[in-house]
Write a protein that holds these residues in place. Sequence first.
Motif, PDB file in Angstrom:
ATOM      1  N   SER A 122      -8.623   0.171  -3.799  1.00 32.88           N
ATOM      2  CA  SER A 122      -8.064   1.137  -4.933  1.00 32.88           C
ATOM      3  C   SER A 122      -8.305   0.486  -6.282  1.00 32.88           C
ATOM      4  O   SER A 122      -8.670  -0.617  -6.239  1.00 32.88           O
ATOM      5  CB  SER A 122      -6.510   1.404  -4.501  1.00 32.88           C
ATOM      6  OG  SER A 122      -5.903   0.087  -5.213  1.00 32.88           O
ATOM      7  N   VAL A 178      -0.661   2.914  -3.080  1.00 36.72           N
ATOM      8  CA  VAL A 178      -1.406   4.125  -2.975  1.00 36.72           C
ATOM      9  C   VAL A 178      -0.782   5.132  -2.629  1.00 36.72           C
ATOM     10  O   VAL A 178      -1.533   6.341  -2.787  1.00 36.72           O
ATOM     11  CB  VAL A 178      -2.700   3.702  -1.982  1.00 36.72           C
ATOM     12  CG1 VAL A 178      -3.757   4.627  -1.727  1.00 36.72           C
ATOM     13  CG2 VAL A 178      -3.483   2.203  -2.488  1.00 36.72           C
ATOM     14  N   CYS A 192     -15.209   7.950  -4.995  1.00 35.44           N
ATOM     15  CA  CYS A 192     -14.157   7.651  -4.490  1.00 35.44           C
ATOM     16  C   CYS A 192     -13.397   8.667  -3.592  1.00 35.44           C
ATOM     17  O   CYS A 192     -13.680   9.859  -3.575  1.00 35.44           O
ATOM     18  CB  CYS A 192     -12.932   7.344  -5.554  1.00 35.44           C
ATOM     19  SG  CYS A 192     -12.459   8.856  -6.549  1.00 35.44           S
ATOM     20  N   THR A 232      -9.505   4.552  -1.095  1.00 35.30           N
ATOM     21  CA  THR A 232      -8.426   5.364  -1.000  1.00 35.30           C
ATOM     22  C   THR A 232      -8.675   6.007  -2.693  1.00 35.30           C
ATOM     23  O   THR A 232      -9.072   7.007  -2.557  1.00 35.30           O
ATOM     24  CB  THR A 232      -7.309   4.538  -0.815  1.00 35.30           C
ATOM     25  OG1 THR A 232      -7.022   3.325  -1.723  1.00 35.30           O
ATOM     26  CG2 THR A 232      -7.064   3.695   0.429  1.00 35.30           C
ATOM     27  N   SER A 233      -7.875   5.348  -3.519  1.00 36.22           N
ATOM     28  CA  SER A 233      -7.639   6.160  -4.902  1.00 36.22           C
ATOM     29  C   SER A 233      -7.944   5.468  -5.942  1.00 36.22           C
ATOM     30  O   SER A 233      -7.918   4.332  -6.098  1.00 36.22           O
ATOM     31  CB  SER A 233      -6.089   6.565  -4.796  1.00 36.22           C
ATOM     32  OG  SER A 233      -5.307   5.508  -5.090  1.00 36.22           O
ATOM     33  N   GLU A 255       0.638  -1.115  -0.030  1.00 37.75           N
ATOM     34  CA  GLU A 255       0.060  -0.204   0.134  1.00 37.75           C
ATOM     35  C   GLU A 255       0.602   1.281  -0.039  1.00 37.75           C
ATOM     36  O   GLU A 255       0.195   2.168  -0.538  1.00 37.75           O
ATOM     37  CB  GLU A 255      -1.112  -0.074   1.127  1.00 37.75           C
ATOM     38  CG  GLU A 255      -2.103  -0.970   0.891  1.00 37.75           C
ATOM     39  CD  GLU A 255      -3.287  -0.674   1.520  1.00 37.75           C
ATOM     40  OE1 GLU A 255      -3.417   0.385   2.362  1.00 37.75           O
ATOM     41  OE2 GLU A 255      -4.466  -1.191   1.314  1.00 37.75           O
ATOM     42  N   HIS A 312      -7.498  -4.371  -3.951  1.00 39.52           N
ATOM     43  CA  HIS A 312      -6.724  -3.440  -5.025  1.00 39.52           C
ATOM     44  C   HIS A 312      -7.181  -4.039  -6.575  1.00 39.52           C
ATOM     45  O   HIS A 312      -6.823  -5.079  -6.845  1.00 39.52           O
ATOM     46  CB  HIS A 312      -5.323  -3.629  -4.801  1.00 39.52           C
ATOM     47  CG  HIS A 312      -4.817  -2.798  -3.396  1.00 39.52           C
ATOM     48  ND1 HIS A 312      -5.235  -1.576  -3.213  1.00 39.52           N
ATOM     49  CD2 HIS A 312      -4.382  -3.422  -2.421  1.00 39.52           C
ATOM     50  CE1 HIS A 312      -4.828  -1.425  -1.939  1.00 39.52           C
ATOM     51  NE2 HIS A 312      -4.236  -2.274  -1.318  1.00 39.52           N
TER      52      HIS A 312
END
Length: 583
Positions: free
Chosen positions: A376, A15, A410, A394-395, A11, A357
């Motif tokens: 993510s 991220v 998001c 997260t992203s 991470e 992810h």
Amino acid sequence: AGPVRLWVRTEPFLVGALPAPPPARLTPHYLRKAAAYARARADQGCFPRLRWPCWRHIACGKLQLSRDIAWLYFELFRGLLGPSPPLRLRWAEAEAACASAEELERERSKARARARPKAGGAPGPPKGSPAQPNNSLSLQLSVDTLQFLLFLYVQQLHNVSLRRSLLGDEWPSPRTKSPSLPGKSAGENKNWNDQEHLAFVQSHLLDILELLLEPEQLSASSHSSCSSLVSFEAVCALSFLLEGTVSNSGTVRPLHELALRQPCHGHNGYSKGSRAFSLPKLESWLRSSLTVNPLGMTVCLKAGKKLAWAQQVEGTTRRAKIACSARVVPEVSPMVIMSQVYRQTLAKSSDTLVGAHIRIHRCNESFIYLLSPLRSVTIEKCRNSTFVLGPVGTSVHVQSCDNVKVIVVCHRLSLSSTTGCTFHTLTPTQPLILSGNRAVSFAPFHTHYPMLEDHMAQVGLATLPNYWDSPMLVCRDSGDTSVFRLLPPSDFYTFVIPFEMEGDTTETPGGLPQEYQEVLSQREQKVQVWQRMVKEAGLTRDQRKQFQAVVENKFYEWLVQTGNRQQLDSLVPPALGSKQAAG
């Protein structure tokens, strides 16, 4: 018992590393200066936890960052370690209540004033380490100083090296001309490359350890010596980057827990008396124990579980490749990698996706729906496709894509080297426009599915604040505001997710901005007028049939011209003999 195996955590790089060259002063030299400055001002809220006003002063005054970039790094790190979803929602409520930028800045600073560490606590890892998420509203708005310094150091992952460029290993071009060429290209995604993460830590390990040393362990030139000691607190902070296991026990543990094991003390130089490690021995032990991440992308691609979510298209030889982590452990987010989905509709709401992810790579002319709460998402080298995603904690990063549409709630959106892409987002942070983008359109989030609000709550995302229309131009070559536009209301249409699910959400969370809602209302009025005209025309039965045929033909022509026919055709259920595999 058995040997300790260590690896680099995914991470912080996947991220945490912003996919852009770091600012000029975000270098190891200046980070060591920032570390010394913070330690010397522990009584002012700089150490062991760093409050926002203190970081703002260091970033703007010492590192010459703008206030927006300073907050970007501070908030990016805070979101990476993550307060619990309920605390995220409480902070979102407080931020949304601020009527101006000045009031928001006061709120950020005020909250940090209560973020002092408790005195007299038992020895152990500092609060905010990967093993101990923060559990109070005030603490969530400060950061662990040493871990934050490591996070800032990780930004060097995208530092373009002139020497490596000349050798051909990398090149500071935003993208290659043809995104469909096989093999490693200039646009290789370092955030997903766990071999790069390992190489980065191995080549910078001494620098990283020196960044965590107490001032008295450093020479006048701010470097270590053979007698330098690394505190237990520093090794706790290093757990932000490293984790591992004992032999093949299967239980993933943070670095500091493994380092304290009695059999390791002779190798890593730990002394119970000083509660510290010999730096040379610790460095040697770390180097000898480091290996490729067994839960990372390389292993996922080689040995991951293959998923048959997408159907092979009749008449084509290209087959979608979808894999997920073969080994799922509760301490680590799983990975799902999708590649070469071509002219297909793929829809999934699955436990395999929850908290994962996701990497979507080289997809073309497809419609992909991933309707679960996600950790993510990276979308790269895709063309002419639509991606509808569940809430992302997260992203979402979109890279080297042409003419794609992304519809998502998001925490953060970033984009680099995109052309003609449209983003329908609901996000509490400013979308980041990095280098190499052209003709970007931002638009309000405009869809829903029955479990959407439940999934938003699971990852801590609210409807306010919403900065979908306030992107930040981060890189120097992205400073031209003409690279993006807000979608004109006249071009705006809602999006219907064509699947039945259980759940309570029946409309777009938070509604639509007034100017977009007005356009929809005007269109609805035109439809009602049209229906009334047809009803009052007094057509005979044969005339109605003839009229219906004309309308259907015009609609079919419109479907073909707009490319929507493929989207509808791909929703037709597959034949019974080709059921999708569960996943």
